[in-house]
Design a protein around this motif. Structure first.
Motif, PDB file in Angstrom:
ATOM      1  N   UNK A   1       0.643  -1.136   0.004  1.00 15.92           N
ATOM      2  CA  UNK A   1      -0.172  -0.007  -0.097  1.00 15.92           C
ATOM      3  C   UNK A   1       1.033   1.253   0.083  1.00 15.92           C
ATOM      4  N   UNK A   2       0.701   2.164  -0.799  1.00 12.70           N
ATOM      5  CA  UNK A   2       1.331   3.370  -1.038  1.00 12.70           C
ATOM      6  C   UNK A   2       0.750   4.434  -0.132  1.00 12.70           C
ATOM      7  N   UNK A   3       1.207   4.812   1.116  1.00 14.95           N
ATOM      8  CA  UNK A   3       0.625   5.681   2.138  1.00 14.95           C
ATOM      9  C   UNK A   3       0.469   6.960   1.468  1.00 14.95           C
ATOM     10  N   UNK A   4       1.432   7.508   0.486  1.00 19.53           N
ATOM     11  CA  UNK A   4       1.062   9.045   0.204  1.00 19.53           C
ATOM     12  C   UNK A   4      -0.205   8.972  -0.745  1.00 19.53           C
ATOM     13  N   UNK A   5      -0.207   7.917  -1.593  1.00 17.10           N
ATOM     14  CA  UNK A   5      -1.457   8.069  -2.611  1.00 17.10           C
ATOM     15  C   UNK A   5      -2.916   7.878  -1.582  1.00 17.10           C
ATOM     16  N   UNK A   6      -2.656   7.141  -0.549  1.00 16.63           N
ATOM     17  CA  UNK A   6      -3.774   6.706   0.330  1.00 16.63           C
ATOM     18  C   UNK A   6      -4.141   8.092   0.925  1.00 16.63           C
ATOM     19  N   UNK A   7      -3.228   8.908   1.355  1.00 16.89           N
ATOM     20  CA  UNK A   7      -3.548  10.113   2.054  1.00 16.89           C
ATOM     21  C   UNK A   7      -4.214  11.110   1.108  1.00 16.89           C
ATOM     22  N   UNK A   8      -3.495  10.929  -0.141  1.00 15.61           N
ATOM     23  CA  UNK A   8      -3.914  12.100  -1.003  1.00 15.61           C
ATOM     24  C   UNK A   8      -5.327  11.922  -1.518  1.00 15.61           C
ATOM     25  N   UNK A   9      -5.572  10.393  -1.651  1.00 12.10           N
ATOM     26  CA  UNK A   9      -6.904  10.154  -1.742  1.00 12.10           C
ATOM     27  C   UNK A   9      -8.196  10.533  -1.096  1.00 12.10           C
ATOM     28  N   UNK A  10      -7.622  10.348   0.427  1.00  8.36           N
ATOM     29  CA  UNK A  10      -8.294  10.769   1.708  1.00  8.36           C
ATOM     30  C   UNK A  10      -8.758  12.279   1.645  1.00  8.36           C
ATOM     31  N   UNK A  11      -7.718  13.107   1.129  1.00  6.09           N
ATOM     32  CA  UNK A  11      -7.722  14.577   1.038  1.00  6.09           C
ATOM     33  C   UNK A  11      -8.770  14.793  -0.217  1.00  6.09           C
ATOM     34  N   UNK A  12      -8.652  13.912  -1.248  1.00  6.41           N
ATOM     35  CA  UNK A  12      -9.580  14.341  -2.445  1.00  6.41           C
ATOM     36  C   UNK A  12     -11.213  13.787  -1.977  1.00  6.41           C
ATOM     37  N   UNK A  13     -11.427  12.951  -1.215  1.00  7.71           N
ATOM     38  CA  UNK A  13     -12.523  12.420  -0.721  1.00  7.71           C
ATOM     39  C   UNK A  13     -13.173  13.538   0.399  1.00  7.71           C
TER      40      UNK A  13
END
Length: 91
Positions: A1-13
């Motif tokens: 799992x790529x944490x930076x993509x996960x966090x950016x995805x959460x920000x978009x959400x």
């Protein structure tokens, strides 16, 4: 799992960037995401593969929707049931 993509995805959400299109399709910042096939039309997904920030955002949106429905159902289950009270004629 790529944490930076996960966090950016959460920000978009959180910013409200996820727009439902159809049953399993979402538009996130102009890209189309399919949460069942786990695909996205963004360059990151096409060239790198795996989950991109847009897919993460759509998945957060779906999970949040499921949680909201669950909370509403729980509220309905806990709502008091209307009872009919019968009084006898007392003389």
């Amino acid at each position: 799992m790529d944490e930076s993509r996960l966090m950016r995805g959460f920000e978009l959400f959180q910013k409200g960037c996820v727009q439902p299109i159809a049953d399993r399709f979402y538009r996130v910042n102009g890209y189309v995401v399919d949460t069942v096939e786990r695909t996205c039309t963004c360059p990151d997904w096409r060239y790198r593969g795996g989950l991109c920030k847009h897919l993460y955002a759509a998945l957060f949106y779906e999970k949040n929707s499921e949680v909201q429905v669950g909370l509403e159902l729980a509220k309905l289950r806990k709502a008091p049931v209307a009872e009919t009270v019968y009084q006898e004629n007392v003389v």
